[in-house]
Design a protein around this motif. Structure first.
Motif, PDB file in Angstrom:
ATOM      1  N   LEU A 167      14.043   6.195  -4.271  1.00 26.89           N
ATOM      2  CA  LEU A 167      14.956   4.892  -3.538  1.00 26.89           C
ATOM      3  C   LEU A 167      14.910   4.722  -2.336  1.00 26.89           C
ATOM      4  N   VAL A 168      14.508   5.266  -1.243  1.00 24.53           N
ATOM      5  CA  VAL A 168      14.400   5.527  -0.328  1.00 24.53           C
ATOM      6  C   VAL A 168      13.657   4.163  -0.190  1.00 24.53           C
ATOM      7  N   LEU A 169      12.863   3.620  -0.326  1.00 24.60           N
ATOM      8  CA  LEU A 169      12.328   2.495  -0.515  1.00 24.60           C
ATOM      9  C   LEU A 169      12.541   1.071  -0.899  1.00 24.60           C
ATOM     10  N   MET A 170      13.782   1.418  -2.069  1.00 20.68           N
ATOM     11  CA  MET A 170      14.429   0.495  -2.054  1.00 20.68           C
ATOM     12  C   MET A 170      15.795  -0.153  -1.704  1.00 20.68           C
ATOM     13  N   ALA A 171      15.385  -0.867  -0.229  1.00 16.20           N
ATOM     14  CA  ALA A 171      16.138  -0.986   1.102  1.00 16.20           C
ATOM     15  C   ALA A 171      16.780  -2.271   0.896  1.00 16.20           C
ATOM     16  N   VAL A 172      18.178  -2.442   1.189  1.00 15.60           N
ATOM     17  CA  VAL A 172      19.138  -3.443   0.347  1.00 15.60           C
ATOM     18  C   VAL A 172      19.296  -3.966   2.697  1.00 15.60           C
ATOM     19  N   ASN A 173      19.057  -5.900   2.483  1.00 18.78           N
ATOM     20  CA  ASN A 173      19.020  -6.296   3.495  1.00 18.78           C
ATOM     21  C   ASN A 173      20.377  -6.787   3.512  1.00 18.78           C
ATOM     22  N   PHE A 174      21.073  -6.286   4.333  1.00 19.95           N
ATOM     23  CA  PHE A 174      22.499  -6.601   4.497  1.00 19.95           C
ATOM     24  C   PHE A 174      22.968  -7.611   4.426  1.00 19.95           C
ATOM     25  N   GLN A 175      22.375  -8.394   5.357  1.00 14.43           N
ATOM     26  CA  GLN A 175      22.114 -10.083   5.638  1.00 14.43           C
ATOM     27  C   GLN A 175      22.401 -10.887   4.390  1.00 14.43           C
ATOM     28  N   SER A 176      21.231 -10.218   3.403  1.00 11.71           N
ATOM     29  CA  SER A 176      21.344 -11.587   2.284  1.00 11.71           C
ATOM     30  C   SER A 176      22.434 -10.951   0.836  1.00 11.71           C
ATOM     31  N   LEU A 177      23.305  -9.674   1.908  1.00 12.75           N
ATOM     32  CA  LEU A 177      24.255  -9.786   0.629  1.00 12.75           C
ATOM     33  C   LEU A 177      25.718 -10.217   1.120  1.00 12.75           C
ATOM     34  N   LEU A 178      25.707 -11.114   2.482  1.00 12.55           N
ATOM     35  CA  LEU A 178      26.875 -11.393   2.727  1.00 12.55           C
ATOM     36  C   LEU A 178      26.835 -13.225   1.838  1.00 12.55           C
ATOM     37  N   ARG A 179      24.972 -13.656   1.658  1.00  8.69           N
ATOM     38  CA  ARG A 179      25.183 -15.043   1.098  1.00  8.69           C
ATOM     39  C   ARG A 179      25.758 -15.359  -0.322  1.00  8.69           C
ATOM     40  N   LEU A 180      25.921 -13.728  -1.154  1.00  8.15           N
ATOM     41  CA  LEU A 180      26.871 -14.610  -2.638  1.00  8.15           C
ATOM     42  C   LEU A 180      28.303 -14.297  -1.719  1.00  8.15           C
ATOM     43  N   GLY A 181      29.096 -13.840  -0.739  1.00  5.29           N
ATOM     44  CA  GLY A 181      30.116 -13.695   0.037  1.00  5.29           C
ATOM     45  C   GLY A 181      31.263 -13.113  -0.558  1.00  5.29           C
ATOM     46  N   LEU A 182      32.197 -13.761  -0.968  1.00  4.74           N
ATOM     47  CA  LEU A 182      33.768 -13.272  -1.962  1.00  4.74           C
ATOM     48  C   LEU A 182      33.140 -12.597  -3.096  1.00  4.74           C
ATOM     49  N   PRO A 183      33.253 -13.790  -4.019  1.00  3.22           N
ATOM     50  CA  PRO A 183      32.418 -13.521  -5.318  1.00  3.22           C
ATOM     51  C   PRO A 183      31.264 -12.098  -5.478  1.00  3.22           C
ATOM     52  N   GLY A 184      30.547 -12.220  -5.321  1.00  2.26           N
ATOM     53  CA  GLY A 184      29.345 -11.065  -5.248  1.00  2.26           C
ATOM     54  C   GLY A 184      29.875 -10.021  -5.064  1.00  2.26           C
ATOM     55  N   LYS A 310      23.199  -7.095  -8.089  1.00  5.15           N
ATOM     56  CA  LYS A 310      22.683  -5.900  -8.364  1.00  5.15           C
ATOM     57  C   LYS A 310      22.234  -4.528  -6.979  1.00  5.15           C
ATOM     58  N   MET A 311      22.241  -5.207  -5.937  1.00  3.04           N
ATOM     59  CA  MET A 311      22.174  -5.242  -4.265  1.00  3.04           C
ATOM     60  C   MET A 311      23.092  -4.957  -3.426  1.00  3.04           C
ATOM     61  N   ILE A 312      24.332  -5.871  -3.812  1.00  2.00           N
ATOM     62  CA  ILE A 312      24.942  -5.438  -3.665  1.00  2.00           C
ATOM     63  C   ILE A 312      26.111  -3.780  -4.368  1.00  2.00           C
ATOM     64  N   GLN A 313      26.026  -4.130  -5.587  1.00  3.37           N
ATOM     65  CA  GLN A 313      26.619  -2.483  -6.495  1.00  3.37           C
ATOM     66  C   GLN A 313      25.629  -1.621  -5.652  1.00  3.37           C
TER      67      GLN A 313
END
Length: 471
Positions: A167-184, A310-313
């Motif tokens: 899980l430590v290596l399962m990092a999330v790119n916070f900038q990528s989370l914004l690509r889906l915007g409000l729907p995601g 899934k990353m946002i979740q």
């Protein structure tokens, strides 16, 4: 706080994950890209026996497997050694060689599982490598029965530790989370909280009370948030036993297998849009590999949407874990055996309001899963340090990111082997014979699939999305 508390076992996944990320990054930037292009940490896809033999006999393949195996066995052995010394656990220290040998055996089984999972004979219908590792562990455990060798017993108790490292290596790119915007965000966060609350409410009904609060909360979080990862994160907070954790992970994993086959075929049958399908898969399927397998069978864009949802979740893990712990303390379950409901006569309830902020913060610190700090650090590095480098060394960064994901996969493979080793058939049957836990899983999953589908359709249908929507 003494500095030695930073060397206890709960902190070790942070150090192991950060070390793996640092080593992979150093290799990427000090090795010619022409050499790295032929290097992968997991077995490549193969179809014929000739392909497999060619990979097995290639010198670079042997080096890759030895390097990965050496790091996993070496780092986990060192972590156990340091933690045993700091915590003065002589019993743990004396079993170090047995534990190391067990790690070698588990990694060997994980390697065989990775090879089986890489076969492309039946394409998306063929189980993923994590499924094979779980099945191999279960088969080995039931072949030995109650006489499982000591070296395997020791490793089977460390499934939670392996998953935390992954899980430590399962990092999330916070900038990528914004690509889906409000729907995601709408599909990932509000729906998750509603499903979690609803499933937990159902578990408090008289019929489901024999299941027990710890087991019910782990199942609720596993169904609603992100499957095994959420279960692992919440289990220490609610004081769930290892058998409870093993049972829930097995149910979540095995329950995802038919759905990752059924959902894509249903989407194709009704001609569902790729964006809606991806959001549905990412928000409802419990385990990450099932999301990947289901969405990959639709299209690349479906895979991109599903992965981002899934990353946002997954980013909710820290918030959910902390919230569950506060709820557990507030309702007095942290001081009750098996997390049973507290009564008004309970001192924790009568004087609950008198608990100071300092005491609450201390409880939160003690119960907070420390691996989330490593997860956050690597996520910040991936989000804000790698992008500037990406402008000048695109191929190197992509190789490093892919290698970190592959190392994460290796930890999960070892974890699922360990989980399988503790999944003895007789014990699982005795725990499931009442049917209450399975029924709770089915109710929670049904709510999750239906609600996520409705919200995904509302937020990602062609009529709702802006015309310039593009990933």
């Amino acid at each position: 706080m003494k500095w030695t508390t930073l060397l206890t076992e709960e902190w070790m996944p942070c150090y192991i994950g950060l070390t793996a990320w640092a080593l992979i990054t150093l290799v990427a930037f000090f090795t010619p890209i022409s050499v790295l292009k032929g290097v992968g940490l997991t077995p490549p896809s193969w179809y014929t026996l000739r392909d497999l033999v060619a990979w097995l006999l290639a010198p670079i393949s042997v080096v890759e497997v030895l390097c990965v195996g050496g790091f996993i066995v070496g780092s986990l052995t060192l972590a156990r050694h340091v933690a045993a010394k700091v915590q003065a656990e002589d019993g743990e220290y004396n079993t170090l060689r047995t534990y190391s040998f067990g790690l070698v055996v588990v990694f060997t089984v994980a390697t065989c599982s990775a090879i089986l999972g890489a076969w492309t004979g039946f394409d998306s219908v063929w189980p993923e490598s994590t499924v094979w590792s779980l099945l191999c562990g279960i088969v080995i455990a039931n072949l030995w029965g109650d006489r499982l060798p000591p070296f395997l017993k020791l490793v089977s108790l460390k499934a939670e530790f392996f998953i935390k490292c992954g899980l430590v290596l399962m990092a999330v790119n916070f900038q990528s989370l914004l690509r889906l915007g409000l729907p995601g965000i709408v599909v990932s966060w509000p729906v998750t909280l509603v499903v979690l609350s609803t499933t937990w409410f159902v578990s408090t009904l008289p019929f489901f009370r024999p299941v027990g609060p710890p087991l019910s909360m782990c199942m609720s979080c596993g169904v609603a948030v992100c499957g095994n990862s959420a279960c692992i994160a919440v289990a220490p907070v609610v004081k769930a036993s290892k058998s409870d954790m093993t049972l829930i992970i097995s149910i979540l994993t095995l329950g995802s297998i038919p759905m990752m086959i059924i959902l894509p075929r249903f989407c194709k049958l009704v001609h569902m849009s790729e964006q809606v399908a991806g959001a549905w898969f990412g928000g409802s399927l419990d385990v990450t590999w099932a999301v990947f397998a289901a969405s990959r069978s639709i299209s690349v864009e479906c895979l991109q949407v599903a992965s981002l949802v899934k990353m946002i979740q997954n980013s909710l893990i820290g918030f959910i874990t902390t919230s569950v712990f506060v709820f557990w303390v507030w309702t007095g379950r942290d001081g009750k055996p098996n997390g049973t409901d507290a009564t008004e006569e309970d001192p924790l309830i009568r004087h609950r309001v008198k608990i100071s902020i300092t005491q609450l913060l201390q409880k939160l610190w003690v119960g907070f899963p420390k691996f989330l700090f490593g997860f956050l650090i690597i996520s910040l590095l991936v989000s804000y340090v790698e992008p500037p480098v990406l402008m000048y060394h695109k191929d190197l960064v992509f190789w490093a990111r892919n290698s970190v994901k592959q190392m994460c996969t290796w930890f999960f493979l070892c974890a699922f082997v360990a989980i399988g080793l503790s999944c003895e058939k007789s014990k699982m049957i005795s725990q499931l014979e009442s049917g209450r836990l399975l029924l709770l899983y089915l109710i929670g999953s049904t709510i999750d699939y239906l609600l996520t589908f409705v919200v995904a359709y509302l937020m990602f249908s062609p009529q709702t999305l802006s015309p310039d929507f593009n990933l």
